[in-house]
Design a protein around this motif. Structure first.
Motif, PDB file in Angstrom:
ATOM      1  N   GLY A  89     101.505  49.639  92.740  1.00 28.14           N
ATOM      2  CA  GLY A  89     101.801  48.908  93.895  1.00 28.14           C
ATOM      3  C   GLY A  89     102.727  47.546  93.463  1.00 28.14           C
ATOM      4  N   GLU A  90     102.307  46.596  93.723  1.00 31.26           N
ATOM      5  CA  GLU A  90     102.974  45.354  93.518  1.00 31.26           C
ATOM      6  C   GLU A  90     102.366  44.435  92.465  1.00 31.26           C
ATOM      7  OE1 GLU A  90     102.788  43.736  97.548  1.00 31.26           O
ATOM      8  OE2 GLU A  90     104.563  44.968  98.177  1.00 31.26           O
ATOM      9  N   SER A  91     102.149  44.990  91.314  1.00 32.62           N
ATOM     10  CA  SER A  91     101.244  44.037  90.252  1.00 32.62           C
ATOM     11  C   SER A  91     102.349  42.851  89.862  1.00 32.62           C
ATOM     12  CB  SER A  91     101.415  45.138  89.076  1.00 32.62           C
ATOM     13  OG  SER A  91     102.687  45.600  88.602  1.00 32.62           O
ATOM     14  N   HIS A  92     103.581  43.151  89.908  1.00 27.86           N
ATOM     15  CA  HIS A  92     104.461  41.772  89.655  1.00 27.86           C
ATOM     16  C   HIS A  92     104.150  40.685  90.320  1.00 27.86           C
ATOM     17  CE1 HIS A  92     106.674  44.034  92.827  1.00 27.86           C
ATOM     18  NE2 HIS A  92     107.423  42.815  93.091  1.00 27.86           N
ATOM     19  N   PHE A  93     103.655  41.022  91.508  1.00 25.79           N
ATOM     20  CA  PHE A  93     103.313  39.692  92.497  1.00 25.79           C
ATOM     21  C   PHE A  93     102.098  39.177  91.939  1.00 25.79           C
ATOM     22  CE2 PHE A  93     105.614  42.074  96.173  1.00 25.79           C
ATOM     23  CZ  PHE A  93     106.484  41.085  96.036  1.00 25.79           C
ATOM     24  N   ALA A  94     101.407  39.818  91.333  1.00 27.25           N
ATOM     25  CA  ALA A  94      99.992  39.200  91.041  1.00 27.25           C
ATOM     26  C   ALA A  94     100.311  38.362  89.502  1.00 27.25           C
ATOM     27  CB  ALA A  94      98.855  40.226  90.294  1.00 27.25           C
ATOM     28  N   VAL A  95     101.200  38.885  88.619  1.00 24.20           N
ATOM     29  CA  VAL A  95     101.586  38.185  87.505  1.00 24.20           C
ATOM     30  C   VAL A  95     102.568  37.035  87.824  1.00 24.20           C
ATOM     31  CG1 VAL A  95     103.053  38.433  85.489  1.00 24.20           C
ATOM     32  CG2 VAL A  95     101.924  40.368  86.121  1.00 24.20           C
ATOM     33  N   LYS A  96     103.535  36.963  89.019  1.00 23.43           N
ATOM     34  CA  LYS A  96     104.082  35.898  89.181  1.00 23.43           C
ATOM     35  C   LYS A  96     103.231  34.834  89.863  1.00 23.43           C
ATOM     36  CE  LYS A  96     108.082  34.545  91.956  1.00 23.43           C
ATOM     37  NZ  LYS A  96     109.211  35.103  93.017  1.00 23.43           N
ATOM     38  N   GLU A  97     101.975  35.229  90.464  1.00 28.01           N
ATOM     39  CA  GLU A  97     101.233  34.347  90.925  1.00 28.01           C
ATOM     40  C   GLU A  97     100.453  33.642  89.882  1.00 28.01           C
ATOM     41  OE1 GLU A  97      98.754  32.138  94.083  1.00 28.01           O
ATOM     42  OE2 GLU A  97     100.743  33.381  94.079  1.00 28.01           O
ATOM     43  N   TRP A  98      99.842  34.327  88.811  1.00 30.17           N
ATOM     44  CA  TRP A  98      99.458  33.763  87.667  1.00 30.17           C
ATOM     45  C   TRP A  98     100.164  32.600  86.986  1.00 30.17           C
ATOM     46  CZ3 TRP A  98      97.778  39.053  85.429  1.00 30.17           C
ATOM     47  CH2 TRP A  98      97.077  39.720  86.229  1.00 30.17           C
ATOM     48  N   VAL A 114     110.307  39.127  86.552  1.00 28.43           N
ATOM     49  CA  VAL A 114     109.237  37.964  86.682  1.00 28.43           C
ATOM     50  C   VAL A 114     109.065  37.335  85.149  1.00 28.43           C
ATOM     51  CG1 VAL A 114     106.869  37.504  87.111  1.00 28.43           C
ATOM     52  CG2 VAL A 114     108.017  38.786  88.627  1.00 28.43           C
ATOM     53  N   LEU A 115     108.928  38.093  84.345  1.00 25.29           N
ATOM     54  CA  LEU A 115     108.798  37.631  83.181  1.00 25.29           C
ATOM     55  C   LEU A 115     109.881  36.984  82.428  1.00 25.29           C
ATOM     56  CD1 LEU A 115     106.637  40.503  81.190  1.00 25.29           C
ATOM     57  CD2 LEU A 115     105.504  38.395  82.153  1.00 25.29           C
ATOM     58  N   GLY A 116     111.017  37.447  82.704  1.00 17.52           N
ATOM     59  CA  GLY A 116     112.339  36.825  82.306  1.00 17.52           C
ATOM     60  C   GLY A 116     112.591  35.409  82.970  1.00 17.52           C
ATOM     61  N   GLU A 117     112.054  35.320  84.426  1.00 19.51           N
ATOM     62  CA  GLU A 117     112.028  33.895  84.810  1.00 19.51           C
ATOM     63  C   GLU A 117     111.380  32.860  84.217  1.00 19.51           C
ATOM     64  OE1 GLU A 117     111.025  34.755  88.809  1.00 19.51           O
ATOM     65  OE2 GLU A 117     112.880  35.938  89.242  1.00 19.51           O
ATOM     66  N   MET A 160      95.989  28.906  98.863  1.00 18.69           N
ATOM     67  CA  MET A 160      96.901  30.040  98.330  1.00 18.69           C
ATOM     68  C   MET A 160      96.081  31.490  98.336  1.00 18.69           C
ATOM     69  SD  MET A 160      97.824  29.764  94.251  1.00 18.69           S
ATOM     70  CE  MET A 160      98.616  28.047  94.541  1.00 18.69           C
ATOM     71  N   THR A 161      97.072  32.329  98.592  1.00 16.56           N
ATOM     72  CA  THR A 161      96.709  33.546  98.752  1.00 16.56           C
ATOM     73  C   THR A 161      95.963  34.492  97.675  1.00 16.56           C
ATOM     74  OG1 THR A 161      98.829  34.565  98.511  1.00 16.56           O
ATOM     75  CG2 THR A 161      98.181  33.935 100.857  1.00 16.56           C
ATOM     76  N   ARG A 162      95.481  35.432  97.750  1.00 19.97           N
ATOM     77  CA  ARG A 162      94.814  36.140  96.698  1.00 19.97           C
ATOM     78  C   ARG A 162      96.025  37.208  96.006  1.00 19.97           C
ATOM     79  NH1 ARG A 162      92.244  41.139  96.456  1.00 19.97           N
ATOM     80  NH2 ARG A 162      92.253  41.299  98.703  1.00 19.97           N
ATOM     81  N   GLY A 163      96.022  37.113  94.651  1.00 20.00           N
ATOM     82  CA  GLY A 163      96.991  38.277  94.145  1.00 20.00           C
ATOM     83  C   GLY A 163      96.376  39.504  94.356  1.00 20.00           C
ATOM     84  N   PRO A 164      97.361  40.601  94.314  1.00 23.88           N
ATOM     85  CA  PRO A 164      96.784  41.931  94.545  1.00 23.88           C
ATOM     86  C   PRO A 164      95.939  42.672  93.683  1.00 23.88           C
ATOM     87  CG  PRO A 164      99.077  41.861  93.686  1.00 23.88           C
ATOM     88  CD  PRO A 164      98.703  40.262  94.035  1.00 23.88           C
ATOM     89  N   LEU A 165      95.827  42.093  92.420  1.00 24.06           N
ATOM     90  CA  LEU A 165      94.863  42.531  91.347  1.00 24.06           C
ATOM     91  C   LEU A 165      93.832  41.723  91.160  1.00 24.06           C
ATOM     92  CD1 LEU A 165      97.806  43.501  88.546  1.00 24.06           C
ATOM     93  CD2 LEU A 165      96.560  45.003  90.455  1.00 24.06           C
ATOM     94  N   GLU A 166      93.385  40.775  92.115  1.00 29.08           N
ATOM     95  CA  GLU A 166      92.203  39.876  91.944  1.00 29.08           C
ATOM     96  C   GLU A 166      91.181  40.129  92.566  1.00 29.08           C
ATOM     97  OE1 GLU A 166      93.260  35.625  91.396  1.00 29.08           O
ATOM     98  OE2 GLU A 166      95.368  36.059  91.823  1.00 29.08           O
TER      99      GLU A 166
END
Length: 517
Positions: free
Chosen positions: A85-94, A130-133, A1-7
């Motif tokens: 940047g792409e913080s929503h990708f990190a939240v989606k990953e979490w 992302v949160l709504g999903e 699994m790849t690393r999130g952008p905020l990790e």
């Protein structure tokens, strides 16, 4: 699994000092350790804690990512909301790492005492999407954000049947007030698209309409409700429409509203804890109490304003005949004979009370502290046995803990607002200072730590401390040090070993005090 952008990138696998030790620890034990660490964190730091654990090394990273329970609390802070940047990708990953488990969502846009609005509108909308999903898996939500964030999230969230807890901070209310001061503008601004039925709800702003109108929330499943301020009508409606409500705390506002007259009071046979304060409207507390019967009530909190009618409180206690074991009374007016008479009546009507907290606020007092001394004197005098009546039982016969707090800074500085000479008479222990033991089983007397009695009064409390009476950590430490000092003073010149032992013990007590602070 790849690393999130905020990790954080994990360090390389340790080769020398730690690899051999870590290799011997079973993954199950590490997993239990991770879950215990995250469970001890506050909700707003849970995600950060999990990320820090996974950044130690690649082994810990793989273990952390394989435990869905570690990712069920998603904390989103200001730097994520404003991240360009792409913080929503990190939240989606979490969220994806939590698998199908329910999610606790904590969102805060506050930074250094002020709210930060998103600087990247596109990224902000993607984060909301992302949160709504994942909204169908929300178990609890906590908002400390600008109203626009919540309003947009309400419009896209779906499947809220799993929500059990909602919290709105006072910043949500402040954000509403910056737009307009009218009440009607608040209605619908935080309204969810789908109806929900949480068990716990905390609202740290004024509410002047029904929960269905403002938030689209049903009250039939509410167990815990804490609303900063509401009208008399809304307060009574909530109690009437919430048959499962156990804990309810609110303040009655000064908003004029029409309260329908009813020939019979509202009977709520479940409510266990009820704390109600009166705000600007003088008769608000009277109206609410005169309309209720709470036969199962165990915890009661009342803020007594100038016009509060003690007879209405007495009638409420008589009608309810509740097994009240804990009570908090806050006086915000100049003490007089009516206050003391009202307190005596309350004491007679609450025979099962074992914990009493009395607060004396500062803004409406003239600084004489008369009521504080009179209440304490009444508790002492009424607790003494009567020579002419061997069967005498005092009011509050089961009282074990008394908390006595004043908000008056001038009294706190002087330390004189409590009549410390009366305190020994509160307890069922005969001492030179009290002479006659009280009939009440008192075990604790707690005051503000800043209130320090004079040394002569501390000495009077030494026999009580020896008997196990609790005066709070600070006061206990003062009395214990004085007790040790008094017992060792005659030996200071002859027994160096004992003196050194006592000094070491005093250092230990100071370290404990620092730790407690």
């Amino acid at each position: 699994m790849t690393r999130g952008p905020l990790e954080t990138v994990p360090t390389a696998e340790p080769k020398d000092r730690y690899s051999e030790v870590l290799g011997k620890i079973p993954p199950e034990l590490i997993s239990a350790f991770f879950q215990a660490c995250v469970a001890m964190c506050a909700p707003e730091t849970a995600t950060s804690c999990t990320i820090q654990l996974s950044a130690v090394c690649t082994t810990w990273r793989d273990i952390a990512r394989s435990i869905p329970q570690l990712w069920t609390t998603v904390s989103i802070h200001a730097h994520i909301i404003r991240f360009t940047g792409e913080s929503h990708f990190a939240v989606k990953e979490w969220i994806s790492r939590s698998k199908a488990l329910s999610i606790d969502l904590y969102i805060s846009s506050a930074s250094r005492g002020r709210h930060l609005l998103p600087t990247d509108v596109k990224n902000f909308r993607q984060l909301l999407s992302v949160l709504g999903e994942s909204s169908n898996r929300w178990r609890s939500v906590s908002f400390d954000v600008h109203t626009s964030f919540i309003r947009q999230l309400c419009s896209i969230a779906h499947g809220l049947s799993q929500i059990r807890s909602m919290r709105y901070s006072n910043r949500c209310w402040e954000s509403i007030r910056t737009r307009t001061f009218t009440v009607t503008s608040q209605i619908g601004s935080l309204k969810w698209k789908e109806e929900s039925s949480p068990q716990k709800l905390e609202i740290d702003f004024a509410l002047f309409a029904s929960l269905a109108e403002v938030l689209n929330i049903r009250t039939d499943n509410l167990i815990h409700l804490d609303i900063r301020e509401m009208s008399v009508k809304q307060c009574l409606d909530v109690i009437r429409l919430s048959p499962m409500l156990l804990i309810f705390k609110t303040r009655i506002s000064g908003i004029e509203d029409t309260v329908p007259s009813s020939s019979s009071p509202i009977v709520h046979s479940v409510l266990d804890s009820f704390t109600i304060e009166s705000s600007w409207r003088d008769d608000g507390l009277d109206q609410v109490l005169s309309s209720l019967i709470l036969p199962r009530l165990r915890t009661l909190g009342l803020l007594l304003m100038t016009s509060t009618d003690s007879l209405i409180i007495e009638d409420f206690l008589r009608r309810s005949s509740a097994p009240i074991t804990s009570m908090k009374l806050c006086y915000e007016r100049k003490g007089d004979e009516l206050d003391l008479a009202g307190f005596k009546a309350i004491a007679v009507l609450t025979p099962l009370l074992n914990h009493l907290c009395i607060l004396f606020d500062s803004w409406a007092w003239d600084g004489d502290g008369e009521l504080q001394a009179n209440l304490l004197k009444y508790l002492v005098d009424s607790g003494k046995p009567k020579n002419d009546d061997p069967s005498y039982s005092p009011p509050l016969p089961q009282l074990k803990n008394l908390t006595y707090i004043s908000g008056m800074d001038n009294f706190v500085e002087r330390g004189s607002w409590i009549s410390w000479s009366l305190v020994p008479g509160l307890f069922p222990i005969s001492t030179p200072a009290s002479a006659v033991a009280s009939l009440r089983p008192m075990k604790a007397f707690i005051t503000r730590e800043e209130v320090r009695p004079q040394e002569k009064y501390l000495r009077q409390l030494i026999p009580l401390r020896r008997a196990g009476i609790d005066f709070g950590p600070e006061r206990n430490n003062d009395i214990d040090c004085m007790k040790m000092n008094a017992s060792l003073r005659p030996l200071q010149d002859t027994d160096r070993e004992v003196v050194n032992s006592w000094r070491q013990g005093r250092k230990t007590s100071r370290s404990i005090k620092s730790f407690a602070i």
